[in-house]
Design a protein around this motif. Sequence first.
Motif, PDB file in Angstrom:
ATOM      1  N   LEU A  12       0.832  -1.203   0.000  1.00  0.00           N
ATOM      2  CA  LEU A  12       0.000   0.000   0.000  1.00  0.00           C
ATOM      3  C   LEU A  12       0.869   1.258   0.000  1.00  0.00           C
ATOM      4  O   LEU A  12       0.590   2.214  -0.734  1.00  0.00           O
ATOM      5  CB  LEU A  12      -0.937   0.001   1.204  1.00  0.00           C
ATOM      6  N   TYR A  17      -0.606   4.768  -0.926  1.00  0.00           N
ATOM      7  CA  TYR A  17      -1.626   4.795   0.120  1.00  0.00           C
ATOM      8  C   TYR A  17      -0.919   4.906   1.470  1.00  0.00           C
ATOM      9  O   TYR A  17       0.256   4.587   1.593  1.00  0.00           O
ATOM     10  CB  TYR A  17      -2.494   3.531   0.054  1.00  0.00           C
ATOM     11  N   PHE A  37      -7.901   1.714  -1.359  1.00  0.00           N
ATOM     12  CA  PHE A  37      -7.401   0.946  -2.493  1.00  0.00           C
ATOM     13  C   PHE A  37      -8.557   0.190  -3.163  1.00  0.00           C
ATOM     14  O   PHE A  37      -8.692   0.204  -4.387  1.00  0.00           O
ATOM     15  CB  PHE A  37      -6.318  -0.037  -2.029  1.00  0.00           C
ATOM     16  N   LEU A  57      -3.610  -5.942  -5.510  1.00  0.00           N
ATOM     17  CA  LEU A  57      -2.390  -5.387  -4.888  1.00  0.00           C
ATOM     18  C   LEU A  57      -1.149  -5.910  -5.591  1.00  0.00           C
ATOM     19  O   LEU A  57      -0.228  -5.149  -5.904  1.00  0.00           O
ATOM     20  CB  LEU A  57      -2.337  -5.737  -3.398  1.00  0.00           C
TER      21      LEU A  57
END
Length: 190
Positions: A12, A17, A37, A57
């Motif tokens: 992340l 993020y 996300f 991811l």
Amino acid sequence: MDDYIKWIQETLTALGYDPGPVDGINGVRTETAVKKFQTDYHLKVDGMVGDCTHDALSAALNSPLAQVVERVPIALKNFTPDEFKCYCGCGLDVCEKLKGFAQNLRDYFGWPLVISSGARCPPVNRAEGGVPDSCHLTGEAFDGYFPGHMNEAVMQHMADFAVGQGIGVIRYPNQLFCHFQVYPRNSITY
């Protein structure tokens, strides 16, 4: 400290993020970053990293273009944007991985593919007679068929194609449709 949570936090962070400190502890900031996300990548927003979120991811981390491309829904030339969503209007949608697979399946066979059941919220799942742990509840399954073409040979061919794409499948020959899901499976239900 949990190594998987740490990987999520590192991923992340690399994607821009803010999960807070990379400490392997699943706190509020990590959950908030996961939800952001999931929102950006058009996934089910629950703050948990299931298979679809994990795959997104990984794709975003491993592909420099994924940061731009994955934030936009997969281009579905033969499906409408709402075709995979729960029909009650709650907004629950099928994950991008399965939408891409549906398009690939349709392209491979060259026939129109009808999505007879996509994502299902709990009330819709109960109304449809779905099992309590159905993958439809998390947007990780859809049911589909090729009108006018369904028979056991076609279903077997669909199953082989799904397994080759890393998609789980359950064939329903008595009802002439296939159930496709994120989790690997290959079975027949009569």
